[in-house]
Design a protein around this motif. Structure first.
Motif, PDB file in Angstrom:
ATOM      1  N   GLN A   1      -2.378  -8.390  -0.515  1.00 48.60           N
ATOM      2  CA  GLN A   1      -2.381  -7.795   0.700  1.00 48.60           C
ATOM      3  C   GLN A   1      -2.080  -6.291   0.530  1.00 48.60           C
ATOM      4  OE1 GLN A   1       0.565  -9.148   3.370  1.00 48.60           O
ATOM      5  NE2 GLN A   1      -0.798  -8.700   5.173  1.00 48.60           N
ATOM      6  N   TYR A   2      -2.824  -5.291   1.085  1.00 41.65           N
ATOM      7  CA  TYR A   2      -2.736  -4.021   0.878  1.00 41.65           C
ATOM      8  C   TYR A   2      -2.175  -3.327   2.410  1.00 41.65           C
ATOM      9  CZ  TYR A   2      -4.728  -5.173  -3.430  1.00 41.65           C
ATOM     10  OH  TYR A   2      -5.057  -5.545  -4.747  1.00 41.65           O
ATOM     11  N   LEU A   3      -1.018  -2.894   2.498  1.00 42.09           N
ATOM     12  CA  LEU A   3      -0.744  -2.306   3.829  1.00 42.09           C
ATOM     13  C   LEU A   3      -0.344  -0.757   3.554  1.00 42.09           C
ATOM     14  CD1 LEU A   3       1.935  -4.920   5.028  1.00 42.09           C
ATOM     15  CD2 LEU A   3      -0.356  -4.872   5.621  1.00 42.09           C
ATOM     16  N   GLN A   4      -0.656  -0.116   4.651  1.00 39.52           N
ATOM     17  CA  GLN A   4      -0.295   1.591   4.611  1.00 39.52           C
ATOM     18  C   GLN A   4       0.920   1.716   5.100  1.00 39.52           C
ATOM     19  OE1 GLN A   4      -3.990   2.976   6.280  1.00 39.52           O
ATOM     20  NE2 GLN A   4      -5.224   1.769   4.748  1.00 39.52           N
ATOM     21  N   THR A   5       1.566   0.893   5.839  1.00 41.66           N
ATOM     22  CA  THR A   5       3.044   1.173   6.345  1.00 41.66           C
ATOM     23  C   THR A   5       4.254   0.467   5.606  1.00 41.66           C
ATOM     24  OG1 THR A   5       2.770  -0.603   7.944  1.00 41.66           O
ATOM     25  CG2 THR A   5       2.064   1.780   8.518  1.00 41.66           C
ATOM     26  N   GLY A   6       4.990   1.134   5.658  1.00 42.63           N
ATOM     27  CA  GLY A   6       6.417   0.537   4.991  1.00 42.63           C
ATOM     28  C   GLY A   6       7.211  -0.286   6.008  1.00 42.63           C
ATOM     29  N   TRP A   7       8.073  -1.181   5.408  1.00 43.90           N
ATOM     30  CA  TRP A   7       8.797  -1.967   6.390  1.00 43.90           C
ATOM     31  C   TRP A   7       9.945  -1.180   7.069  1.00 43.90           C
ATOM     32  CZ3 TRP A   7      14.297  -3.626   5.664  1.00 43.90           C
ATOM     33  CH2 TRP A   7      15.005  -3.122   4.600  1.00 43.90           C
ATOM     34  N   VAL A   8      10.454  -0.353   6.472  1.00 40.18           N
ATOM     35  CA  VAL A   8      11.147   0.632   7.242  1.00 40.18           C
ATOM     36  C   VAL A   8      10.639   1.432   8.304  1.00 40.18           C
ATOM     37  CG1 VAL A   8      13.062   2.278   7.230  1.00 40.18           C
ATOM     38  CG2 VAL A   8      12.928   0.650   5.318  1.00 40.18           C
ATOM     39  N   GLY A   9       9.369   1.734   7.917  1.00 38.98           N
ATOM     40  CA  GLY A   9       8.602   2.662   8.880  1.00 38.98           C
ATOM     41  C   GLY A   9       8.258   1.508  10.025  1.00 38.98           C
ATOM     42  N   ARG A  10       8.000   0.663   9.909  1.00 36.84           N
ATOM     43  CA  ARG A  10       7.588  -0.380  10.961  1.00 36.84           C
ATOM     44  C   ARG A  10       8.802  -0.749  11.894  1.00 36.84           C
ATOM     45  NH1 ARG A  10       4.398  -2.549   6.853  1.00 36.84           N
ATOM     46  NH2 ARG A  10       5.613  -4.558   6.979  1.00 36.84           N
ATOM     47  N   TYR A  11      10.018  -0.812  11.257  1.00 35.35           N
ATOM     48  CA  TYR A  11      11.242  -1.119  11.933  1.00 35.35           C
ATOM     49  C   TYR A  11      11.481   0.396  12.778  1.00 35.35           C
ATOM     50  CZ  TYR A  11      16.330   0.238  12.856  1.00 35.35           C
ATOM     51  OH  TYR A  11      17.417   0.412  13.625  1.00 35.35           O
ATOM     52  N   MET A  12      10.871   1.403  12.480  1.00 35.15           N
ATOM     53  CA  MET A  12      11.047   2.743  13.203  1.00 35.15           C
ATOM     54  C   MET A  12      10.068   2.701  14.454  1.00 35.15           C
ATOM     55  SD  MET A  12      11.377   5.533  10.353  1.00 35.15           S
ATOM     56  CE  MET A  12      11.779   7.003  11.653  1.00 35.15           C
ATOM     57  N   ASP A  13       9.000   2.001  13.862  1.00 36.71           N
ATOM     58  CA  ASP A  13       7.852   2.015  14.920  1.00 36.71           C
ATOM     59  C   ASP A  13       8.184   0.819  16.067  1.00 36.71           C
ATOM     60  OD1 ASP A  13       5.805   3.325  13.794  1.00 36.71           O
ATOM     61  OD2 ASP A  13       4.909   1.683  12.791  1.00 36.71           O
ATOM     62  N   ALA A  14       8.729  -0.028  15.772  1.00 38.08           N
ATOM     63  CA  ALA A  14       9.561  -0.908  16.712  1.00 38.08           C
ATOM     64  C   ALA A  14      10.375  -0.502  17.673  1.00 38.08           C
ATOM     65  CB  ALA A  14      10.267  -2.544  16.122  1.00 38.08           C
ATOM     66  N   ALA A  15      11.435   0.296  17.112  1.00 35.49           N
ATOM     67  CA  ALA A  15      12.452   1.127  17.615  1.00 35.49           C
ATOM     68  C   ALA A  15      11.892   1.900  18.663  1.00 35.49           C
ATOM     69  CB  ALA A  15      13.572   1.528  16.708  1.00 35.49           C
ATOM     70  N   CYS A  16      10.749   2.580  18.225  1.00 32.71           N
ATOM     71  CA  CYS A  16      10.061   3.632  19.233  1.00 32.71           C
ATOM     72  C   CYS A  16       9.756   3.176  20.712  1.00 32.71           C
ATOM     73  CB  CYS A  16       8.652   3.898  18.832  1.00 32.71           C
ATOM     74  SG  CYS A  16       8.498   5.552  17.514  1.00 32.71           S
ATOM     75  N   SER A  17       9.567   2.061  20.743  1.00 34.13           N
ATOM     76  CA  SER A  17       9.334   1.566  22.209  1.00 34.13           C
ATOM     77  C   SER A  17      10.812   1.264  22.800  1.00 34.13           C
ATOM     78  CB  SER A  17       8.224   0.291  21.968  1.00 34.13           C
ATOM     79  OG  SER A  17       8.812  -0.570  21.047  1.00 34.13           O
ATOM     80  N   GLY A  18      11.750   1.094  22.171  1.00 33.76           N
ATOM     81  CA  GLY A  18      12.996   0.695  22.775  1.00 33.76           C
ATOM     82  C   GLY A  18      13.908   2.046  22.956  1.00 33.76           C
ATOM     83  N   ALA A  19      15.152   1.455  23.046  1.00 32.34           N
ATOM     84  CA  ALA A  19      16.076   2.527  23.380  1.00 32.34           C
ATOM     85  C   ALA A  19      16.382   3.633  22.240  1.00 32.34           C
ATOM     86  CB  ALA A  19      17.388   1.842  23.824  1.00 32.34           C
ATOM     87  N   GLY A  20      16.102   3.188  20.886  1.00 30.90           N
ATOM     88  CA  GLY A  20      16.617   3.922  19.829  1.00 30.90           C
ATOM     89  C   GLY A  20      15.750   5.316  19.742  1.00 30.90           C
ATOM     90  N   GLY A  21      14.582   5.387  20.473  1.00 27.84           N
ATOM     91  CA  GLY A  21      13.813   6.567  20.308  1.00 27.84           C
ATOM     92  C   GLY A  21      13.022   6.589  18.994  1.00 27.84           C
ATOM     93  N   CYS A  22      12.218   7.916  19.219  1.00 29.09           N
ATOM     94  CA  CYS A  22      11.228   7.849  18.036  1.00 29.09           C
ATOM     95  C   CYS A  22      11.282   8.857  16.848  1.00 29.09           C
ATOM     96  CB  CYS A  22       9.869   8.076  18.819  1.00 29.09           C
ATOM     97  SG  CYS A  22       8.563   6.926  18.405  1.00 29.09           S
ATOM     98  N   ALA A  23      12.494   9.598  16.817  1.00 28.84           N
ATOM     99  CA  ALA A  23      12.790  10.555  15.943  1.00 28.84           C
ATOM    100  C   ALA A  23      12.578  10.126  14.359  1.00 28.84           C
ATOM    101  CB  ALA A  23      14.099  11.233  16.113  1.00 28.84           C
ATOM    102  N   PRO A  24      12.107  11.132  13.733  1.00 29.94           N
ATOM    103  CA  PRO A  24      11.946  10.824  12.278  1.00 29.94           C
ATOM    104  C   PRO A  24      13.303  10.604  11.371  1.00 29.94           C
ATOM    105  CG  PRO A  24      10.631  12.466  12.654  1.00 29.94           C
ATOM    106  CD  PRO A  24      11.197  12.290  13.903  1.00 29.94           C
ATOM    107  N   HIS A  25      14.428  11.052  12.182  1.00 31.00           N
ATOM    108  CA  HIS A  25      15.759  11.032  11.378  1.00 31.00           C
ATOM    109  C   HIS A  25      16.411   9.762  11.767  1.00 31.00           C
ATOM    110  CE1 HIS A  25      16.605  13.251  15.387  1.00 31.00           C
ATOM    111  NE2 HIS A  25      17.405  12.165  15.357  1.00 31.00           N
TER     112      HIS A  25
END
Lengths: 481, 388
Positions: free
Chosen positions: B117-141
């Motif tokens: 399987q070839y994915l274009q996103t990383g697991w930490v990146g998708r963790y951040m994506d998931a946090a985006c919609s929650g209280a954690g916010g969406c900041a790169p840092h």
């Protein structure tokens, strides 16, 4: 100024079908775009292979790891060999980028870049890499059926996808799977089953290469039993699988869709665009996969020049750097500079990340890559100090690629020649002319003011052109084409 | 300064999270394929000594962890942490149909994909994506890679992590040229690619300023002493950012050079020593600042190496490997999570995996970072029982 507006279509064509236009090309060109497209497809120069290493070096370059396993090389000899191989591939990479930047046969090189991402392949034997690259370049504007067959028989590809290990009694499905999933039908097409892959792998048994790096069919390793592929049964060989794949309309759909995304837009979901691609694919299929015909249909269509399409695509790192070179007539004195830029921005030619190629589009952009792209004109054109270091990927064979070279990039560039193209432009129109030449979108007021502020006061017309150019190339807008 | 609305949203969102007490994951990537068998040595195994006549670590030199397994002597600083109950070793970690190419296997580890399987996103990146919609916010840092370039691991769909070698260097980069002024114009842009470039620019400037301000106003320099090599410096930066109470939840660092086909011993020992020194310094620092239970370090490599050594006193690419977890309040009993590699039962000369690496990710995502592991990994992987 009217010419400049008219030239927007031309600039768009040069960027999408090539690596941008030099001001000379762009200001002086007075033919309609259709004529320019015909010339691009006309193959005026004939196909020129790129050669950095002799073909008879294949044997000598049997991969070092294998030689180690056989105990045939000592430590220093291995190190030397690894270094030489990496240098040859690096030289080939640089030669290719320079060819892209030369402005000759640009559509061929542009499509070769596309096919390199499509038939992504990464091996360590420079002779195999060179042969593969020239095959991709040779057929880039030709016939997809020929291209598919030729690439499938490339030693580099057979090695990369393990077909050398695909034998009658021990089939290896890697090659058969990727041929369907990535090269022809597409993973989500629903056009093939695991059973099709299994039997296709059996049909490809015996496809390999000899010690001289030539394709061979090894009859004794071929499974000549009956196979059933896509509902058809026969004693199929590899060639038959390719034929069966080409008979499927989905192959034309898949390839056309990918070419559309590469040349036109990644937005393909609207009903209008879907039917546009369907029509192109049907003609492509009817033409027996004539690539030039498909390209001509795309590049001469009115929708290709739609203002919504223009300036909507993010340049890949190689497009960005080859484009800067071509526009300015710039040459890097150290090869390593070109490799360093590719590495830092995430696209090293001949080293794609995997068989699926570079994901492209927004995947090129993150905080660090965007800052580096915007800093690049300063590094290249004003000898700004390079302070970054791209990370190593851990492979001893590619350590060379992560080197930075010196802290300054040395380039050869004739600013006078660049300026002379603008000699007929009045001083108060210089900014507009340069912006129109370099930037694919109308600039907003803030950007204009910022560019003028950054370029600062200039003592001469020449200096003003230089400063404006460097500032314009640092804009996010310059990342688009 | 006008703050674009999408930035405001996450800057506000950050106020309730982060800071002392929240859990932090530090990932250390050993690039090149670290030889796991010479890292955690099965020192009672005759097959190991038979297959590695010149490379095997002599029994008496091994730093024994139990009756069967012990660390490479170069890992002595890590052994001290182990003796304090801070280290957990997981053996035989891998995935089905292992790929022996560096870049592909690293791809698989970084994206948490299957081998086909070839994915274009990383697991930490998708963790951040998931946090985006929650209280954690969406900041790169929210996820920081201490490096000049960003790994695929930290690339998400909606947001990418932030790469920085140190906060000041990145901050200076965002102050050069027209960067800052251009970033301020981002709010007027559309959602096309131009808008995306400006949005990325604005996020970069904002994150760089946040991280720099945060580190400037609290801890400039940690009191901990670190080895002077690159990994030491990078973990020192991680420590300083943690002590600055940034809202960063994941840190990522890598060290390269483990591709030891030729004369492995000296090279691997040098790297393992650097690794162990740096991790020891880092954990001591965490202890001194009372954060050792909040910070968990995971170390992996893209694959292990073949059991049998090659003809050049090195080893070639293999499959399953060990993963280390350090800190994180892991229970002090049972430092070694599972059985040692079974050298009697190989697959074409390579170790068979028994723990899918995505099970480790799933456990860390769910039990440590409190995230929806299944959504992030795209599949349900059984969790490991790490905290019981």
């Amino acid at each position: 100024m009217e010419n400049i507006i008219k030239s927007e279509r031309l600039r768009h064509l040069y960027w999408r079908a090539g690596f941008g236009a030099s001001p000379e090309q762009w200001l002086k060109e007075d033919r309609p775009v259709k004529k320019v497209v015909e010339e691009m497809l006309g193959n005026k120069h004939g196909f020129q292979p790129l050669t950095v290493v002799d073909a008879d070096q294949f044997v000598r370059n049997k991969t070092p790891k294998k030689r180690i396993a056989e105990g045939g090389l000592n430590r220093d000899a291995i190190k030397m060999r690894v270094k030489e191989n990496a240098e040859h591939i690096r030289d080939l990479n640089v030669r290719w980028v320079e060819k892209m930047a030369s402005g000759e046969d640009v559509l061929r090189e542009k499509m070769a870049l596309f096919w390199h991402g499509h038939f992504a392949c990464r091996v360590l034997n420079p002779v195999a890499v060179q042969h593969y690259l020239n095959t991709v370049r040779q057929h880039a504007l030709g016939n997809f059926a020929d291209l598919l067959m030729a690439v499938s028989k490339e030693p580099a590809m057979l090695q990369f996808l393990n077909n050398q290990q695909n034998r009658k009694n021990a089939p290896n499905e890697n090659f058969a799977r990727e041929v369907m999933e990535l090269f022809t039908l597409g993973r989500s097409s629903g056009e093939y089953t695991e059973a099709d892959i299994k039997d296709a792998a059996r049909a490809f048994t015996g496809w390999g290469y000899n010690v001289s790096g030539e394709f061979i069919f090894r009859q004794n390793q071929h499974d000549d039993g009956e196979k059933t592929i896509f509902g058809q049964t026969g004693q199929f060989k590899g060639e038959d699988v390719i034929r069966l794949l080409l008979e499927k309309k989905q192959t034309a759909n898949f390839i056309t869709g990918k070419i559309y995304q590469f040349l036109v837009s990644e937005q393909t979901n609207s009903p209008e665009v879907r039917s546009r691609i369907k029509m192109l694919a049907e003609n492509f299929y009817k033409s027996d996969y004539n690539i030039a015909g498909l390209l001509k249909s795309i590049l001469t269509a009115d929708w290709f020049y739609d203002p919504k399409i223009r300036g909507s695509r993010i340049k890949s790192p190689v497009e960005l750097v080859a484009g800067m070179q071509h526009t300015l007539g710039l040459v890097f004195e150290q090869k390593q500079s070109l490799i360093f830029i590719q590495r830092t921005l995430g696209q090293v030619l001949l080293y794609p990340p995997n068989v699926a190629g570079w994901p492209g589009g927004r995947n090129w952009i993150d905080s660090s890559s965007l800052l580096f792209r915007m800093k690049l004109p300063d590094l290249v054109l004003k000898s700004g100090e390079v302070t970054l270091q791209p990370k190593q990927d851990g492979d001893v064979n590619t350590e060379l690629l992560a080197r930075r070279g010196s802290d300054l990039m040395h380039v050869k560039l004739d600013w006078n020649a660049f300026e002379s193209a603008f000699s007929e432009i009045k001083s108060d129109q210089l900014f507009e002319a340069l912006a129109a030449c370099l930037i694919p979108l109308p600039l907003e007021k803030t950007q204009r003011e910022l560019i003028l502020k950054t370029a600062g006061k200039s003592s001469s017309r020449g200096e003003r052109i230089k400063n404006l150019t460097i500032a314009l190339m640092a804009l996010p807008e310059y990342q688009l084409c | 300064m006008m703050i674009p609305s999408f930035l405001k949203a996450y800057e506000l969102g950050q106020m309730n999270v982060g800071a002392a007490g929240s859990k932090i994951l530090v990932v250390i990537q050993l690039s090149g394929g670290n030889d796991g068998l010479n890292t955690v040595i099965p020192f009672r195994n005759d097959i190991y000594y038979r297959e590695r006549p010149s490379l095997a670590i002599a029994r008496e030199k091994v730093l024994a962890l139990n009756d069967e397994m012990g660390f490479n002597p170069a890992l002595s600083p890590l052994k001290e942490l182990y003796d304090e109950g801070l280290v957990r070793v997981i053996n035989n970690v891998g995935y089905p149909n292992p790929d022996r190419s560096h870049f592909r296997s690293m791809d698989i580890w970084q994206t948490a994909s299957s081998s086909d399987q070839y994915l274009q996103t990383g697991w930490v990146g998708r963790y951040m994506d998931a946090a985006c919609s929650g209280a954690g916010g969406c900041a790169p840092h929210r996820a920081v890679e201490v490096d000049d370039t960003l790994s695929l691991s930290l690339k998400g769909n909606a947001v990418n992590g932030l790469a920085l070698l140190n906060p000041k260097k990145l901050y200076n980069q965002t102050r050069g040229g027209m960067v800052k002024e251009l970033a301020q114009t981002s709010s007027s842009k559309t959602p096309d690619n131009l808008g995306y470039l400006y949005k990325t620019l604005a996020e970069t400037v904002s994150s760089a300023a946040y991280v720099y301000d945060q580190s400037a106003k609290s801890v400039h320099q940690t009191k901990g002493t670190y080895p002077a090599h690159e990994l030491g410096k990078r973990l020192k930066t991680v420590s300083e950012l943690i002590q600055s109470d940034t809202v960063t939840r994941v840190y990522y660092v890598s060290i390269s050079g483990f591709d030891t086909h030729v004369n492995q011993a000296g090279q691997q020992e040098r790297l393992l020593r650097q690794y162990a020194e740096a991790v020891k310094a880092f954990m001591d620092d965490m202890k001194a600042t009372n954060r050792q239970d909040d910070v968990l370090v995971m170390t992996f490599s893209e694959f292990g190496r073949r059991v049998k050594q090659n003809a050049s006193n090195g080893t070639d690419h293999g499959t399953a490997n060990n993963v280390f977890l350090v800190g994180g309040g892991l229970s002090s009993s049972g430092h070694i999570y599972n059985q040692p590699p079974d050298l009697d039962n190989l697959e074409e000369g390579d170790l068979k995996f028994s723990v899918d690496f995505r099970s480790i990710y799933a456990t860390l995502l769910a039990d440590w970072l409190n995230a929806d592991a299944q959504a992030i990994l795209g599949n349900k992987f059984p969790k490991l029982d790490l905290w019981s």
